[in-house]
Design a protein around this motif. Structure first.
Motif, PDB file in Angstrom:
ATOM      1  N   LEU A   1       0.808  -1.195   0.000  1.00 50.29           N
ATOM      2  CA  LEU A   1       0.000   0.000   0.000  1.00 50.29           C
ATOM      3  C   LEU A   1       0.848   1.254   0.000  1.00 50.29           C
ATOM      4  O   LEU A   1       0.491   2.233  -0.604  1.00 50.29           O
ATOM      5  CB  LEU A   1      -0.912   0.011   1.230  1.00 50.29           C
ATOM      6  N   PHE A   2       1.955   1.218   0.706  1.00 46.98           N
ATOM      7  CA  PHE A   2       2.868   2.351   0.794  1.00 46.98           C
ATOM      8  C   PHE A   2       4.281   1.835   0.522  1.00 46.98           C
ATOM      9  O   PHE A   2       5.060   1.655   1.460  1.00 46.98           O
ATOM     10  CB  PHE A   2       2.804   2.989   2.182  1.00 46.98           C
ATOM     11  N   PRO A   3       4.635   1.575  -0.747  1.00 46.09           N
ATOM     12  CA  PRO A   3       5.909   0.923  -1.058  1.00 46.09           C
ATOM     13  C   PRO A   3       7.132   1.563  -0.416  1.00 46.09           C
ATOM     14  O   PRO A   3       8.018   0.864   0.043  1.00 46.09           O
ATOM     15  CB  PRO A   3       5.986   1.006  -2.583  1.00 46.09           C
ATOM     16  N   GLY A   4       7.180   2.867  -0.329  1.00 48.11           N
ATOM     17  CA  GLY A   4       8.338   3.534   0.267  1.00 48.11           C
ATOM     18  C   GLY A   4       8.410   3.411   1.778  1.00 48.11           C
ATOM     19  O   GLY A   4       9.444   3.680   2.383  1.00 48.11           O
ATOM     20  N   GLU A   5       7.325   3.011   2.394  1.00 50.30           N
ATOM     21  CA  GLU A   5       7.247   2.933   3.855  1.00 50.30           C
ATOM     22  C   GLU A   5       7.111   1.503   4.372  1.00 50.30           C
ATOM     23  O   GLU A   5       6.971   1.302   5.576  1.00 50.30           O
ATOM     24  CB  GLU A   5       6.047   3.751   4.348  1.00 50.30           C
ATOM     25  N   THR A   6       7.147   0.529   3.486  1.00 53.77           N
ATOM     26  CA  THR A   6       6.883  -0.850   3.889  1.00 53.77           C
ATOM     27  C   THR A   6       7.832  -1.331   4.977  1.00 53.77           C
ATOM     28  O   THR A   6       7.395  -1.946   5.958  1.00 53.77           O
ATOM     29  CB  THR A   6       6.944  -1.789   2.670  1.00 53.77           C
ATOM     30  N   ASP A   7       9.123  -1.068   4.849  1.00 55.40           N
ATOM     31  CA  ASP A   7      10.089  -1.537   5.853  1.00 55.40           C
ATOM     32  C   ASP A   7       9.761  -0.981   7.235  1.00 55.40           C
ATOM     33  O   ASP A   7       9.721  -1.736   8.214  1.00 55.40           O
ATOM     34  CB  ASP A   7      11.523  -1.155   5.475  1.00 55.40           C
ATOM     35  N   ARG A   8       9.515   0.309   7.302  1.00 55.75           N
ATOM     36  CA  ARG A   8       9.202   0.926   8.601  1.00 55.75           C
ATOM     37  C   ARG A   8       7.881   0.415   9.157  1.00 55.75           C
ATOM     38  O   ARG A   8       7.738   0.175  10.354  1.00 55.75           O
ATOM     39  CB  ARG A   8       9.163   2.448   8.475  1.00 55.75           C
ATOM     40  N   LEU A   9       6.914   0.254   8.287  1.00 54.89           N
ATOM     41  CA  LEU A   9       5.601  -0.228   8.700  1.00 54.89           C
ATOM     42  C   LEU A   9       5.686  -1.651   9.243  1.00 54.89           C
ATOM     43  O   LEU A   9       5.144  -1.958  10.306  1.00 54.89           O
ATOM     44  CB  LEU A   9       4.628  -0.154   7.516  1.00 54.89           C
ATOM     45  N   TYR A  39       2.995  -8.176  -0.862  1.00 52.12           N
ATOM     46  CA  TYR A  39       4.434  -8.098  -1.107  1.00 52.12           C
ATOM     47  C   TYR A  39       5.031  -9.487  -0.901  1.00 52.12           C
ATOM     48  O   TYR A  39       5.559  -9.802   0.171  1.00 52.12           O
ATOM     49  CB  TYR A  39       5.090  -7.072  -0.176  1.00 52.12           C
ATOM     50  N   PRO A  40       4.960 -10.342  -1.935  1.00 55.04           N
ATOM     51  CA  PRO A  40       5.416 -11.731  -1.806  1.00 55.04           C
ATOM     52  C   PRO A  40       6.852 -11.873  -1.307  1.00 55.04           C
ATOM     53  O   PRO A  40       7.164 -12.851  -0.621  1.00 55.04           O
ATOM     54  CB  PRO A  40       5.267 -12.294  -3.217  1.00 55.04           C
ATOM     55  N   ALA A  41       7.705 -10.921  -1.595  1.00 51.11           N
ATOM     56  CA  ALA A  41       9.090 -11.001  -1.124  1.00 51.11           C
ATOM     57  C   ALA A  41       9.171 -10.942   0.397  1.00 51.11           C
ATOM     58  O   ALA A  41      10.141 -11.423   0.990  1.00 51.11           O
ATOM     59  CB  ALA A  41       9.926  -9.878  -1.735  1.00 51.11           C
ATOM     60  N   ARG A  42       8.159 -10.377   1.046  1.00 47.60           N
ATOM     61  CA  ARG A  42       8.129 -10.264   2.510  1.00 47.60           C
ATOM     62  C   ARG A  42       7.399 -11.435   3.163  1.00 47.60           C
ATOM     63  O   ARG A  42       7.419 -11.590   4.372  1.00 47.60           O
ATOM     64  CB  ARG A  42       7.423  -8.974   2.941  1.00 47.60           C
TER      65      ARG A  42
END
Length: 97
Positions: A1-9, A39-42
């Motif tokens: 949903l928020f590709p640039g924020e996925t790691d932090r989320l 995000y299948p990679a996650r």
């Protein structure tokens, strides 16, 4: 949903899995499920974090986590009520207007 924020989320949601509130842990696991689906990679990493939650003292957490794992591992549909936005398509990605 928020590709640039996925790691932090994802990191924030992992931290919430340890919260004292059953409600918070429950929705953190559902939210991680949505991210893992989109995000299948996650997915593998998220599954690894959710599996221990199947042993949580709370029946509600165990039940929700098992549902999340069924979605992530078996491709089951999302349980009713987990997808809150009408703007989200069947894959979970935001639709273009």
């Amino acid at each position: 949903l928020f590709p640039g924020e996925t790691d932090r989320l994802v990191e924030a949601l992992y931290a919430l899995l340890g919260d004292g509130s059953v409600f918070v842990r429950s929705w953190a696991s559902a939210s991680l499920c949505l991210i893992g689906r989109d995000y299948p990679a996650r997915r593998g990493e998220i599954i690894g974090r959710l599996v221990p939650m199947t042993q949580d003292p709370s029946i509600a957490i165990r039940t929700r986590t098992k549902k999340a794992l069924t979605v992530l591992e078996d491709g089951a549909p999302l349980p009713a009520g987990w997808q809150k936005s009408r703007r989200i398509g069947s894959s979970g990605k935001q639709e273009q207007n």
